[in-house]
Every structure is written in structure tokens, then in C-alpha cells.
Design an enzyme around this catalytic site. Structure first.
Site, short mmCIF file in Angstrom:
data_model
loop_
_atom_site.label_atom_id
_atom_site.label_comp_id
_atom_site.label_asym_id
_atom_site.label_seq_id
_atom_site.Cartn_x
_atom_site.Cartn_y
_atom_site.Cartn_z
N LYS A 42 27.08 53.95 53.73
CA LYS A 42 28.25 53.25 54.09
C LYS A 42 29.00 53.94 55.34
CE LYS A 42 30.13 51.03 49.96
NZ LYS A 42 31.38 51.00 49.18
N LYS A 66 24.12 46.86 52.04
CA LYS A 66 24.40 45.87 50.89
C LYS A 66 23.01 45.49 50.17
CE LYS A 66 27.52 42.59 51.11
NZ LYS A 66 28.56 42.71 50.23
N LYS A 111 36.81 37.25 39.60
CA LYS A 111 37.52 36.93 40.74
C LYS A 111 38.51 35.76 40.23
CE LYS A 111 36.47 39.45 44.28
NZ LYS A 111 37.66 40.49 44.81
N ASP A 152 35.16 53.90 47.21
CA ASP A 152 34.29 55.07 47.04
C ASP A 152 33.64 55.63 47.95
OD1 ASP A 152 32.28 56.54 45.85
OD2 ASP A 152 31.27 55.12 44.76
N SER A 158 36.92 34.84 46.14
CA SER A 158 35.66 34.50 46.53
C SER A 158 35.15 32.87 46.15
CB SER A 158 34.62 35.51 45.61
OG SER A 158 33.20 34.99 45.94
N PHE A 215 31.48 46.24 53.92
CA PHE A 215 31.17 45.39 55.02
C PHE A 215 32.38 44.73 55.75
CE2 PHE A 215 29.70 40.62 55.21
CZ PHE A 215 29.75 40.59 56.64
N TYR A 217 30.75 38.32 38.22
CA TYR A 217 31.61 38.33 39.51
C TYR A 217 32.50 37.34 39.70
CZ TYR A 217 32.58 38.48 44.58
OH TYR A 217 33.38 38.08 45.77
N SER A 232 13.56 24.87 46.55
CA SER A 232 14.63 24.06 45.62
C SER A 232 13.95 24.10 44.22
CB SER A 232 15.11 22.93 46.32
OG SER A 232 15.78 22.04 45.49
N GLY A 271 38.37 45.74 48.82
CA GLY A 271 37.53 46.40 47.81
C GLY A 271 37.28 45.56 46.52
N ARG A 322 33.96 44.87 43.27
CA ARG A 322 32.60 44.76 42.72
C ARG A 322 32.10 43.27 43.08
NH1 ARG A 322 29.01 48.18 40.09
NH2 ARG A 322 26.68 47.33 40.23
N THR A 323 31.19 43.44 44.16
CA THR A 323 30.54 42.06 44.42
C THR A 323 29.27 41.76 44.31
OG1 THR A 323 29.79 43.02 46.67
CG2 THR A 323 32.11 42.25 46.70
#
Length: 325
Positions: A42, A182, A149, A36, A118, A14, A145, A207, A78, A80-81
Site C-alpha cells: 500500500k 486489492k 456495514k 494498518d 456500502s 484505495f 461484510y 450469468s 477504513g 475490512r472490505t
């Protein structure tokens, strides 16, 4: 044309593919794209873009050693998100170990580096959202994740051997074109647009906290066009090295986001609230807001898209037309 040779990792993804497009628009075509590339979904992200070469992510370091190319700058976007991937080893390989190898290469070859961190590092936000260098050591991210980071941010801050310039960008909630692949991790705008087209309504998470009304969970939503402009500015100006927040500095409600999406296709809002899935309920951020002062203090002056402006552009010029950036 600019002859500088620039590496972009995550180039088919993205933000990476948008950055490649922006660099092309600024006259940069000597681009080395790392990703990749086995994923066909992609491929459209890179159509019409100009670059020197594609290099498979897992063979990148062997290629560097063998070819020893002259590289002027690296954008390490790049990662892994997937915030729902709970196997830490997967995040550790790509977000920590791989990033350390990139850093060490930049140190050895004297190459400036901008890498993607992030806002997931901030966890529940109990320590605030400042991008100073003390905070990462206190933070408690809510998922593997975010942990990965933050581990790399801490590692980078502690290194005595550093690239000639480096910046770790804490991306907040980025949205915009080229996120079609995604799936679950695409932005709420992307999902909202598709829900409106299919069902005429949008489902938002209820919520599960008494201090937030349904739809009033707040995030700092930042348009990808602003993100890539900041990346480019950092390359051009090389301000003080360090961690930088990258949001708009203004938290907005999910309800506002969805209303802006409806407005983008000239339809009255129709929102339905549903329970949040159990697997993310205790790992969900109810509020994020970037403190952007550090970047501004370094001289960044461009105005950011407001939520309404960004969503309008994304919906009308990309989603509605099935276009890529």
C-alpha cells in the site's frame, strides 16, 4: 494553505489515499493518517502526499487520549472490505466496534464525521436502493461484510447522541487508481486491463440466472474521483445528517465496462464467459443502482463521470502508465 486538522482512516487504501491526494490539492496538509501501515504493497498510494502524521489503526484511540489533538473533521474510510471473508468477527471488529468508537469520539469532541458504508448492505436488492432511514432495518445483506456495514448504519441511525454533522456513504462499485494492492477485491476494470495485457482477452462471469444474459449483470459503477469530490463537498457544506447513496444513479452492464476497457487501450473486445465460483454464486448481486435523489436534493450539482469517461481516464492516465492518484 488550510490549517484545518483532518483525520482520514484507511488512508493507505484505495479510496482513502485518493481522498488524501484530493485534500492536498485543495490546500489541506494537516492530515492525520490512520491505517494498518504494515503492508508494503500500500506504500506507493501515499508517495508524494503531504500529511502531519501516520498513526497505526490499533493504537489510534490510545493516541487520541494521550495527545488530545484538536481535530476539525474525520473521514472514516477504513474498513475490512473483503466480501469473501466469511469470519464475521473480523468484520465486526473493524466495521462495527471500531466505527462506534470513532462515532463516540466525534460526539464527545464535537467533530463532524463522514464514514464509509456500502451498497453491499442492500443484499439482493429486493427492497430497492433508497437511502432512507427505514430501509436498513429491513435489509438482508448477502455476506458478513454487508451485514457489518448495515449493523453500523442501523446503530448510527438510532443514536440520540450524534456528531454535529454526520454522513454515512453507501459506496456502490467504486473503481479507479490506487487499487493496485486489492488483489481479488480490485475492480473488474483493473482485472480486465491486466487480462488484456497478458492474454488478449477478458474472462467474465457467466450469468447463473435466466433473467440475465451473460455479461448483462448490472452494477452502478462510480469513478473514485467522483466519490472523493462528494466526500469533500459534504465536509464543506454539511447538509442534513444521515445515510447517503454514492453511485452514479445509472446501472451499467459488465460487458459495457469491459468494452470501455478495451477501448481505453485501442483494442477490439475479446470476451470469454466462465462459470462463477461456487463460493460467491448465491451471494452475488445481479443488479445495483443508487437512488441519488437525496444528495441532489441537498444541493450537490457536480456532474458524474459516465462509465466510458471514467474508464477512459483510469485506463489511459493511470493503468497504462502504472501511475497513482
Amino acid at each position: 494553505m488550510n490549517e484545518s486538522s483532518i483525520v482520514v482512516t484507511g488512508a493507505a487504501g484505495f479510496i482513502g489515499s485518493c481522498l488524501v491526494g484530493f485534500l492536498n490539492s485543495q490546500g489541506y496538509t494537516n492530515l492525520l493518517l490512520v491505517d494498518d501501515f504494515s503492508r508494503a504493497d500500500k506504500e506507493p498510494n501515499l508517495q508524494g502526499k503531504t500529511y502531519l502524521q501516520k498513526i497505526e489503526r490499533e493504537s489510534f484511540f490510545d493516541w487520541l487520549q494521550k495527545d488530545d489533538p484538536a481535530i476539525d473533521f474525520i473521514f472514516h474510510i477504513g474498513a475490512r472490505t473483503d466480501t469473501t471473508e466469511f469470519n464475521y468477527a473480523i468484520h465486526e471488529h473493524l466495521n462495527v466496534d471500531y466505527s462506534q468508537k470513532i462515532w463516540n469520539y466525534c460526539v464527545e469532541k464535537n467533530v463532524p464525521l463522514v464514514y464509509a458504508s456500502s451498497a453491499a448492505t442492500y443484499g439482493g436488492g429486493e427492497f430497492g436502493y433508497d437511502d432512507n432511514h427505514e430501509l436498513p432495518f429491513k435489509l438482508k445483506p448477502l455476506n458478513p461484510y454487508g451485514i457489518s456495514k448495515n449493523e453500523f448504519d442501523k446503530w448510527a441511525i438510532e443514536q440520540t447522541a450524534q456528531p454535529p454533522f454526520w454522513a454515512g456513504l453507501k459506496f456502490f462499485n467504486v473503481y479507479g487508481p490506487n487499487e493496485y494492492h486489492k488483489a481479488r477485491m480490485a475492480s473488474v476494470i483493473f482485472h480486465s486491463f491486466n487480462q488484456i495485457k497478458k492474454d488478449g482477452l477478458v474472462k467474465l462471469f457467466r450469468s447463473h440466472r435466466p433473467d440475465f444474459k451473460d455479461g448483462q449483470q448490472l452494477r452502478d459503477f462510480v469513478y473514485v474521483k467522483d466519490v472523493i469530490k462528494v466526500c469533500y463537498w459534504l465536509m464543506q457544506n454539511e447538509p442534513a445528517s444521515g445515510i447517503y447513496n454514492l453511485g452514479t444513479g445509472k446501472a451499467r452492464a459488465f460487458e459495457d465496462l469491459v468494452k470501455a476497457t478495451f477501448a481505453g487501450i485501442d483494442t477490439s473486445p475479446n470476451i470469454q464467459f466462465i462459470d462463477m465460483p461456487e463460493d460467491i454464486r448465491d451471494k452475488y448481486q445481479y443488479f445495483t443502482e443508487a437512488n441519488m435523489q437525496k444528495l441532489f436534493n441537498e444541493g450537490y450539482t457536480d456532474k458524474f463521470y459516465s462509465l466510458e469517461e471514467g474508464v477512459q481516464d483510469y485506463v489511459r492516465n493511470y493503468l497504462s502508465q502504472g501511475k497513482f492518484y
